[in-house]
Every structure is written in C-alpha cells, then in structure tokens.
Design a protein around this motif. Structure first.
Motif, PDB file in Angstrom:
ATOM      1  N   VAL A 119       0.871  -1.168   0.000  1.00 32.53           N
ATOM      2  CA  VAL A 119       0.000   0.000   0.000  1.00 32.53           C
ATOM      3  C   VAL A 119       0.914   1.226   0.000  1.00 32.53           C
ATOM      4  O   VAL A 119       1.848   1.321   0.804  1.00 32.53           O
ATOM      5  N   GLY A 155      -4.338   5.450   1.540  1.00 31.04           N
ATOM      6  CA  GLY A 155      -3.354   4.742   0.735  1.00 31.04           C
ATOM      7  C   GLY A 155      -3.979   4.140  -0.513  1.00 31.04           C
ATOM      8  O   GLY A 155      -5.203   4.144  -0.698  1.00 31.04           O
ATOM      9  N   THR A 156      -3.127   3.631  -1.381  1.00 26.63           N
ATOM     10  CA  THR A 156      -3.585   2.960  -2.593  1.00 26.63           C
ATOM     11  C   THR A 156      -2.773   1.677  -2.775  1.00 26.63           C
ATOM     12  O   THR A 156      -1.546   1.699  -2.678  1.00 26.63           O
ATOM     13  N   GLN A 157      -3.473   0.578  -3.019  1.00 30.43           N
ATOM     14  CA  GLN A 157      -2.832  -0.733  -3.088  1.00 30.43           C
ATOM     15  C   GLN A 157      -2.208  -0.952  -4.455  1.00 30.43           C
ATOM     16  O   GLN A 157      -2.871  -0.783  -5.487  1.00 30.43           O
TER      17      GLN A 157
END
Length: 114
Positions: A88, A107-109
């Motif tokens: 992440v 967050g961004t995976q």
C-alpha cells in the motif's frame, strides 16, 4: 488538518507501469518536502518545493516523483514494476525531522504479479 487522498493503484504484471496520485485538501505550495511511502514505514521518494528529487536505492531509475502545486497533487510514476514493489502506497508531507507531518490517507494498493 490537511487530508490526503491517494489513487491510481491496481494489479499489474511485472514490468508494467502505474501512476499514483495524491491529492491534498490544502495547499502544498509552501511545503518543503513531499514524499511517497511504501507501507507507512519506507520512504521511497521525496521531492522538494524546488523540484529536487531523491529516491531509495531500490526504486532509482524506475520511479519518478513529481508535484503540481497548483493542483495540490503529488504523483509517483512507477515503471518496470517488480513483485517486491507490492504494497500500500501513501504520500505525506515531511516535517523538519523528515517525519510524516500530516494524518495518513487511506493509501492505494499496488500489487505486482510475477
């Protein structure tokens, strides 16, 4: 308190590319350092208000950090992705101690398959 919203992650094959974005709810114009983290512990890229960039050794030559102060947005172009890049990703401002200055976003995976 500035809020951060990361986006652009996804599932990609090894060797592929992704472009992450981090939009801040407040201005980043006067922020000396902005950075991208892998997890909330590993600082992988930073950019100064003047545009000077720095990268951890494992991403040098593959990742590019940039910022658009007018849009209060920081980007991370990720190329030649490897399975070990899976994590992440978060962005944040850095304070004078080079520590995260704001509350974390969601967050961004990023998932890289072999």
């Amino acid at each position: 308190q500035v809020q951060l919203v990361e986006s652009g992650g996804g599932l990609v094959q090894a060797g592929g590319s992704l472009r992450l974005s981090c939009a801040a709810s407040g201005s980043i114009f006067g922020i000396d350092f902005m950075g991208w983290y892998r997890g909330k512990r590993e600082l992988v890229a930073t950019i100064t208000s003047g545009g000077t960039t720095n990268y951890v050794e494992s991403v040098k030559g593959r990742f590019i950090i940039s910022r658009d102060n007018a849009k209060s947005t920081v980007y991370l172009q990720m190329n030649s992705l490897k399975p070990e890049d899976t994590s992440v990703y978060y962005c944040n401002a850095l304070d004078r101690n080079y520590a995260p200055a704001w509350a974390w976003g969601q967050g961004t995976q990023v998932t890289v398959s072999s």
